[in-house]
Design a protein around this motif. Sequence first.
Motif, mmCIF file in Angstrom:
data_model
loop_
_atom_site.group_PDB
_atom_site.id
_atom_site.type_symbol
_atom_site.label_atom_id
_atom_site.label_comp_id
_atom_site.label_asym_id
_atom_site.label_seq_id
_atom_site.Cartn_x
_atom_site.Cartn_y
_atom_site.Cartn_z
ATOM 1 N N TRP A 124 43.455 51.716 44.008
ATOM 2 C CA TRP A 124 42.461 51.265 43.517
ATOM 3 C C TRP A 124 41.573 50.212 44.578
ATOM 4 C CZ3 TRP A 124 41.891 45.730 43.465
ATOM 5 C CH2 TRP A 124 40.911 44.958 42.784
ATOM 6 N N ALA A 125 42.201 49.581 45.612
ATOM 7 C CA ALA A 125 42.097 48.663 46.708
ATOM 8 C C ALA A 125 40.921 49.451 47.383
ATOM 9 C CB ALA A 125 43.086 48.156 47.410
ATOM 10 N N ARG A 126 41.414 50.855 47.766
ATOM 11 C CA ARG A 126 40.767 51.817 48.735
ATOM 12 C C ARG A 126 39.459 52.035 48.199
ATOM 13 N NH1 ARG A 126 44.269 55.350 49.306
ATOM 14 N NH2 ARG A 126 43.478 56.825 47.936
ATOM 15 N N LYS A 127 39.620 52.525 46.849
ATOM 16 C CA LYS A 127 38.337 52.858 46.090
ATOM 17 C C LYS A 127 37.317 51.834 45.973
ATOM 18 C CE LYS A 127 36.925 54.712 41.660
ATOM 19 N NZ LYS A 127 37.519 55.120 40.345
ATOM 20 N N GLN A 144 41.147 40.674 39.519
ATOM 21 C CA GLN A 144 40.096 41.601 39.559
ATOM 22 C C GLN A 144 40.869 42.858 39.041
ATOM 23 O OE1 GLN A 144 37.009 41.085 38.999
ATOM 24 N NE2 GLN A 144 36.631 43.196 38.506
ATOM 25 N N ARG A 145 41.806 43.414 39.709
ATOM 26 C CA ARG A 145 42.537 44.467 39.443
ATOM 27 C C ARG A 145 43.107 44.547 38.055
ATOM 28 N NH1 ARG A 145 43.904 49.624 38.857
ATOM 29 N NH2 ARG A 145 46.334 49.936 38.677
ATOM 30 N N GLY A 161 52.616 45.763 31.903
ATOM 31 C CA GLY A 161 53.540 46.278 33.091
ATOM 32 C C GLY A 161 52.934 46.028 34.301
ATOM 33 N N HIS A 162 51.692 46.136 34.552
ATOM 34 C CA HIS A 162 51.107 45.923 35.848
ATOM 35 C C HIS A 162 51.015 44.493 36.170
ATOM 36 C CE1 HIS A 162 49.657 50.052 36.816
ATOM 37 N NE2 HIS A 162 49.724 50.197 35.742
ATOM 38 N N VAL A 163 50.763 43.689 34.904
ATOM 39 C CA VAL A 163 50.935 42.187 35.332
ATOM 40 C C VAL A 163 52.267 41.843 35.750
ATOM 41 C CG1 VAL A 163 50.311 40.062 34.415
ATOM 42 C CG2 VAL A 163 48.936 41.984 33.908
#
Length: 699
Positions: A124-127, A144-145, A161-163
């Motif tokens: 995501w960061a690269r995109k 923001q992610r 889960g990501h959080v």
Amino acid sequence: MSLTLPQQRRPSLFLNDEPVVHGRPLLPEAREPGAYVPRFGDAVLWNFNGVLKRPANVAPSSWKVHFSLELEDPYWNLLARELTMITFNQRHLAVLKSGVILEGLTSPLSLAQATSHLRTLARWARKNGLAAYPDGWTVEDLRQRIASMATDGRAPATIRGHVGTLKTLAAVGPVLSLPWPAGDPWPGQSAGDVAKVISTGVISTPTVHPATWFPLIRAAWAYIHDFAPDVLRADRRLHELRAAAGSSARGIDRRLEEWLADTQNKIPIHPASLADQTPQVQWRLLTLLLGYKPVVRTQIAQTDRPGKRRRRTLILDAVAEGRTTTHALTGELLQVTRPDGSIGPWHSGLDQRTLFEAKKALRDAAFVLVVGLSMMRDSEIHEILRSPVVDHYNTPAIASTKIKGTTNRPRKHWWIAEPLVEALEVAEAVSLHPERVFAPVRASRQDDGTLVGVQMLAAFVTFTNEGRAWTGLDEIPITYIRPHMFRRTMAMLTDQFPGSEIATGIQLKHLATRALANATTRAYAASTKEWAKYLEDALDNVKFRKIKDLYQRHSAGEEIGFGPGAERVKDAFDQIAATVKARVGDARTADTLLRTTRIHIRFGLLNNCTADHTNPVGAVCLENAIVPEGHVGPLDERCRPDRCANSMIGPEHLPIYDSHQRTQLQLINNPSMPACRRDLAERELDITRNVLKMAGVSQ
């Protein structure tokens, strides 16, 4: 350890040759000198197979942590290894000394999930044009992610889960060797709060629809109880033939002639060819029946030599004479009534191929019954080992291992009924695994021994529906079913019985301080709209059968109960009997009157309540009581069987009160009993004696 990356602030807490596993029991083979154990420096793969015991329902591929794709970058690779090492070893001395305190259970499954979250984060960061590494990020970038995931429509449970992974990184950030944005992006908020996971107190797990539940359970029982003996008999016969088969074709002419001379012997043919003009011979099976291994079948099936042609001709002549069978391994099968009304065998014919399919169906049927009637989790069922039925508090129970919510794999017991005992015996008989009951029924190089509960359920439904023309079983609707839905359904059904909440909590393995039943238990047991009407009808039918039994016993002169409530019931029965006699009626007339007469009885463990729920006159339980909004009828938890005018003490209740009386006397006569406890026992004794006096029991 020297710094290996320019961004590193300090050496890593762990050495490259340090084992990844600390404080967990290793498998015996992993304790051998020189055995493989994942090391912190392994930058490609951590393989926990053969190192830590893997749950039976987890595939070997899921017991590995891959540092692949975006995690092949040295920065992300080291960051991922440090995160997983810390979370997997929360009580590691270096971690504790650093002041990092983490909570929660971790396994290779959760490690793989965390690395997946990092992998997608880097992507995501690269995109989105962020700095290549987190040393150039802020906590706002992390927020923001998560916001972008919500915008993309990701499920709240996925976002949670990501959080959770990002909050863990914030907690361990001070001890990471690589920079990470300082501070928790969501201080004071749980991962669920951030992801907007709304808890309503209602279990989201759906129940199995009753239209699917009943034909599925009935079909599973039919395969276990009715069809299994035929399948197991065929399996034993096939094993006997293979064990006795020879590999040399010497003497095959004489053997074939002797075999054909016995008119009891019939040529095995393929069931699918029954309608053909010339049925197809099962050459492999015929070769086994003659006493030879299948490789010898060329001596009777081919025509390239005169001797082979002669043998083949003899066999085909027997086929032309009608000396054929599709049941060479079993003899006659169980006869059933089919959907078209005809009666015949439940299967077209069990040969080597269909026998394998039938054995799988037996295993899957056993799984359906266990998952449907035991309230066990899918993981707990897969952990069942051979000889699993034990006596637990004088009741048959399954002994297995609890996986969820624990790392020490405690041994637990689940009470069962006789049908499940039979199902487990069948599953054990077809299992090839040296230890597990639910396992593949045929050895295969591609098979790692792991079964998937969802696939077994789907396979059994498909197999049953495809064979309905032969078995006569009801069609099973194709609906969404998963193992955990059966646990939910059975908990709901069990809750319909008086006093079931504690038992349901024990069976579900829901722990709480309040008598082993908690809010989760109650939510599991809550009824659904699909089942509500059925349960209402079923309970009405059960109630009518009990009232009918009371009426028959009263008509036969037996005592059916004591107390003012019992007297009203007896009066109602006498009026019905008089009406039947006046009409010169029969049992059917009595049944009709019993259904139409307003006889109010709620059957309980300590007494029966005869109060009219729409107008509970004289109900002691309602005296000076705060009635909950929307509640109709008596308050069961405030029942006073000794005082209420609606109480009916049945003969079945008297042993309970007699036992309770003896218990209270023992407490009262105990000199070490505190005065307040003795006073309570005396009040209980007065209530018990009043009930027994009502029943005419001498004191």
